[in-house]
Design a protein around this motif. Structure first.
Motif, PDB file in Angstrom:
ATOM      1  N   GLY A 108       3.060  -0.150 -14.032  1.00  9.98           N
ATOM      2  CA  GLY A 108       2.132   0.605 -13.206  1.00  9.98           C
ATOM      3  C   GLY A 108       2.760   1.514 -12.175  1.00  9.98           C
ATOM      4  N   PHE A 109       4.089   1.666 -12.197  1.00 13.64           N
ATOM      5  CA  PHE A 109       4.744   2.540 -11.225  1.00 13.64           C
ATOM      6  C   PHE A 109       4.847   3.961 -11.757  1.00 13.64           C
ATOM      7  CE2 PHE A 109       6.567  -1.680 -10.263  1.00 13.64           C
ATOM      8  CZ  PHE A 109       6.144  -1.781  -8.946  1.00 13.64           C
ATOM      9  N   SER A 110       4.817   4.919 -10.844  1.00 13.64           N
ATOM     10  CA  SER A 110       5.144   6.285 -11.219  1.00 13.64           C
ATOM     11  C   SER A 110       6.636   6.350 -11.512  1.00 13.64           C
ATOM     12  CB  SER A 110       4.802   7.249 -10.075  1.00 13.64           C
ATOM     13  OG  SER A 110       3.417   7.227  -9.790  1.00 13.64           O
ATOM     14  N   VAL A 111       6.991   7.034 -12.553  1.00 16.23           N
ATOM     15  CA  VAL A 111       8.395   7.154 -12.939  1.00 16.23           C
ATOM     16  C   VAL A 111       8.780   8.623 -12.921  1.00 16.23           C
ATOM     17  CG1 VAL A 111      10.088   6.765 -14.766  1.00 16.23           C
ATOM     18  CG2 VAL A 111       8.328   5.051 -14.313  1.00 16.23           C
ATOM     19  N   ALA A 112       9.822   8.926 -12.171  1.00 11.93           N
ATOM     20  CA  ALA A 112      10.254  10.314 -12.043  1.00 11.93           C
ATOM     21  C   ALA A 112      10.880  10.798 -13.341  1.00 11.93           C
ATOM     22  CB  ALA A 112      11.241  10.447 -10.892  1.00 11.93           C
ATOM     23  N   ARG A 113      10.415  11.934 -13.837  1.00 14.66           N
ATOM     24  CA  ARG A 113      11.072  12.554 -14.985  1.00 14.66           C
ATOM     25  C   ARG A 113      12.411  13.149 -14.568  1.00 14.66           C
ATOM     26  NH1 ARG A 113       8.052  14.020 -19.504  1.00 14.66           N
ATOM     27  NH2 ARG A 113       5.862  13.393 -19.464  1.00 14.66           N
ATOM     28  N   ASP A 114      12.418  13.660 -13.334  1.00 14.10           N
ATOM     29  CA  ASP A 114      13.585  14.378 -12.831  1.00 14.10           C
ATOM     30  C   ASP A 114      14.015  13.743 -11.513  1.00 14.10           C
ATOM     31  OD1 ASP A 114      15.527  16.398 -12.259  1.00 14.10           O
ATOM     32  OD2 ASP A 114      14.017  17.456 -11.070  1.00 14.10           O
ATOM     33  N   ARG A 115      15.180  13.122 -11.504  1.00 11.00           N
ATOM     34  CA  ARG A 115      15.673  12.463 -10.292  1.00 11.00           C
ATOM     35  C   ARG A 115      15.778  13.430  -9.123  1.00 11.00           C
ATOM     36  NH1 ARG A 115      20.416  12.877  -8.060  1.00 11.00           N
ATOM     37  NH2 ARG A 115      21.314  11.248  -6.736  1.00 11.00           N
ATOM     38  N   GLY A 127       0.780  -1.223   0.000  1.00 16.00           N
ATOM     39  CA  GLY A 127       0.000   0.000   0.000  1.00 16.00           C
ATOM     40  C   GLY A 127       0.813   1.275   0.000  1.00 16.00           C
ATOM     41  N   VAL A 128       2.100   1.174  -0.336  1.00 14.84           N
ATOM     42  CA  VAL A 128       2.976   2.345  -0.376  1.00 14.84           C
ATOM     43  C   VAL A 128       2.959   2.930  -1.788  1.00 14.84           C
ATOM     44  CG1 VAL A 128       5.357   3.151  -0.092  1.00 14.84           C
ATOM     45  CG2 VAL A 128       4.443   1.389   1.438  1.00 14.84           C
ATOM     46  N   HIS A 129       2.874   4.253  -1.867  1.00 20.85           N
ATOM     47  CA  HIS A 129       2.991   4.897  -3.183  1.00 20.85           C
ATOM     48  C   HIS A 129       4.461   4.896  -3.589  1.00 20.85           C
ATOM     49  CE1 HIS A 129       2.206   7.503  -6.577  1.00 20.85           C
ATOM     50  NE2 HIS A 129       3.236   8.258  -6.193  1.00 20.85           N
ATOM     51  N   VAL A 130       4.775   4.265  -4.724  1.00 23.68           N
ATOM     52  CA  VAL A 130       6.151   4.061  -5.150  1.00 23.68           C
ATOM     53  C   VAL A 130       6.435   4.855  -6.424  1.00 23.68           C
ATOM     54  CG1 VAL A 130       7.888   2.372  -5.853  1.00 23.68           C
ATOM     55  CG2 VAL A 130       6.141   1.737  -4.168  1.00 23.68           C
ATOM     56  N   THR A 131       7.517   5.603  -6.374  1.00 23.04           N
ATOM     57  CA  THR A 131       8.061   6.240  -7.574  1.00 23.04           C
ATOM     58  C   THR A 131       9.409   5.597  -7.875  1.00 23.04           C
ATOM     59  OG1 THR A 131       6.960   8.337  -7.095  1.00 23.04           O
ATOM     60  CG2 THR A 131       8.835   8.408  -8.606  1.00 23.04           C
ATOM     61  N   VAL A 132       9.701   5.411  -9.139  1.00 23.77           N
ATOM     62  CA  VAL A 132      10.925   4.743  -9.572  1.00 23.77           C
ATOM     63  C   VAL A 132      11.757   5.720 -10.397  1.00 23.77           C
ATOM     64  CG1 VAL A 132      11.827   2.947 -11.113  1.00 23.77           C
ATOM     65  CG2 VAL A 132       9.952   2.423  -9.538  1.00 23.77           C
ATOM     66  N   TYR A 133      13.077   5.616 -10.228  1.00 20.49           N
ATOM     67  CA  TYR A 133      13.968   6.307 -11.152  1.00 20.49           C
ATOM     68  C   TYR A 133      15.142   5.395 -11.481  1.00 20.49           C
ATOM     69  CZ  TYR A 133      16.937   9.510 -13.603  1.00 20.49           C
ATOM     70  OH  TYR A 133      17.692  10.082 -14.583  1.00 20.49           O
TER      71      TYR A 133
END
Length: 374
Positions: free
Chosen positions: A230-237, A210-216
């Motif tokens: 399905g993960f959020s992907v950071a445009r800017d690290r 249940g954790v909101h995960v962003t990936v870079y």
């Protein structure tokens, strides 16, 4: 480990060693995590090679395991510095295996900086290196032209179960340390740096909790893979660092530079999957930060107006709880042993290699014989 489990493990490795003992047995130096179950693997290496020294990774040593290994083999202290300087590395190798054919069994690319000198100036013959980790694989690959063969098991399909379970153990240990401080994962946005095998495993389990995960990831292909899953992907690290309440560093190389730490969100937790010297540039932390204990294995770094928490001193957080991945790790250890025979046979070009597919099939069949209980 129960007596019956150790007996099964010893029997498995005896079969592996019998299968892969070279016609001409070389000498070997072994870098390894010296965890509770590891003596069985060390003993198997000692059957396929004249094991001249065991070099335990400094922050993953189980004292009873070390004492057991020391009864049979020399155990020396390992550091990056030992093999960073070619003269020091050469002098060490000469003290342990002068004039002998030698295979180096590596975990993390320790031998990479001095490999040319060891190949050119050693009184014996360096047959090659067997590397276990993705981090080490990259260290050898980045050298360009290699002076000897390097057999890597880092990207073997037999390593996939281990990588997945290591990722799970990282999340377990991270959550345990947070809960030890009366904190929880939920409501704390996570940033996973690196979306390889470990990073993707970490991201999936955090998401399942249940954790909101962003990936870079620096690799756009991996960023695309993360987005497709399905993960959020950071445009800017750099921007992603500002909003993350939990950072999991899984790049296998430098994740956070010294100047990155002041950009972290106040109260953010930082954990890694490998050693602090690989993932974190703590020495580059700006002046003015002080550190203090914030609980068992939790360090608080603070300066005027800013603070963050570092788990397990920046070293692999899962080693706090044994880093256990069950019997699946024995698949990869058997591949390392098979790598000794591959190098002892000779005839390989001075480049990166994998274990032959037929050897992997043999290993998998042996492992299933002992560990598929159905």
């Amino acid at each position: 480990m129960e007596t019956s489990e150790r007996a099964r493990l010893d029997a498995y490795f005896a079969r592996v060693a019998k299968e892969f003992t070279p016609a001409t047995v070389p000498s070997a130096l072994l870098v390894t995590h010296l965890l509770a179950e590891r003596p069985a693997f060390v003993n198997a290496v000692g059957k396929v090679a004249n094991l001249r020294a065991v070099l335990p990774k400094p922050r993953s040593v189980h004292p009873p395991a070390r004492r057991e290994v020391e009864q049979t083999y020399p155990v020396d202290e390992l550091s990056r510095g030992l093999f960073a300087d070619p003269d020091t590395a050469l002098a060490y190798l000469e003290t342990r295996a002068a004039g002998e054919p030698v295979v180096l069994l590596d975990v993390g690319g320790y031998f990479a900086p001095s490999l040319d000198a060891l190949c050119e100036r050693f009184s014996g013959k360096l047959l090659g290196v067997v590397e276990d980790t993705e981090n080490g694989h990259k260290r050898y690959a980045e050298r360009g032209k290699l002076p000897c063969p390097v057999v890597s098991v880092a990207r073997s399909p037999l390593k996939d179960p281990e990588d997945f379970l290591v990722g799970q153990s990282v999340v377990f240990s991270t959550e345990a340390l947070l809960r030890g401080r009366g904190d929880i994962l939920h409501g704390r946005p996570a940033l996973v740096l690196g979306f390889g095998k470990l990073g993707s495993s970490i991201a999936r389990l955090l998401h399942a909790k249940g954790v909101h995960v962003t990936v870079y990831d620096v690799d756009p292909v991996r960023r695309a893979q993360a987005l497709s899953q399905g993960f959020s992907v950071a445009r800017d690290r750099d921007g992603a660092l500002h909003s993350a309440g939990l950072l999991l560093c899984a790049t296998g190389s430098l994740s956070l530079r010294g100047e990155d730490f002041p950009e972290l969100k106040n109260g953010a937790y930082v954990a890694t999957v490998t050693s602090s010297e690989d993932e974190l540039e703590l020495a580059g932390l700006p002046d003015g930060y002080s550190k203090s204990s914030a609980g068992e294995h939790v360090t608080r770094y603070s300066t005027t107006g800013h603070y963050f928490y570092l788990l397990n001193g920046g070293n692999a957080v899962n080693f706090l709880h044994g880093a256990s991945v069950g019997p699946f790790i024995f698949l990869v250890q058997a591949e390392i042993i098979a790598g000794v025979r591959v190098l002892a046979r000779g005839g390989l070009e001075a480049t990166l290699h994998e274990i032959p597919a037929i050897d992997r099939s043999t290993i998998a069949a042996l492992w299933l014989h002992y560990y598929n209980n159905r």
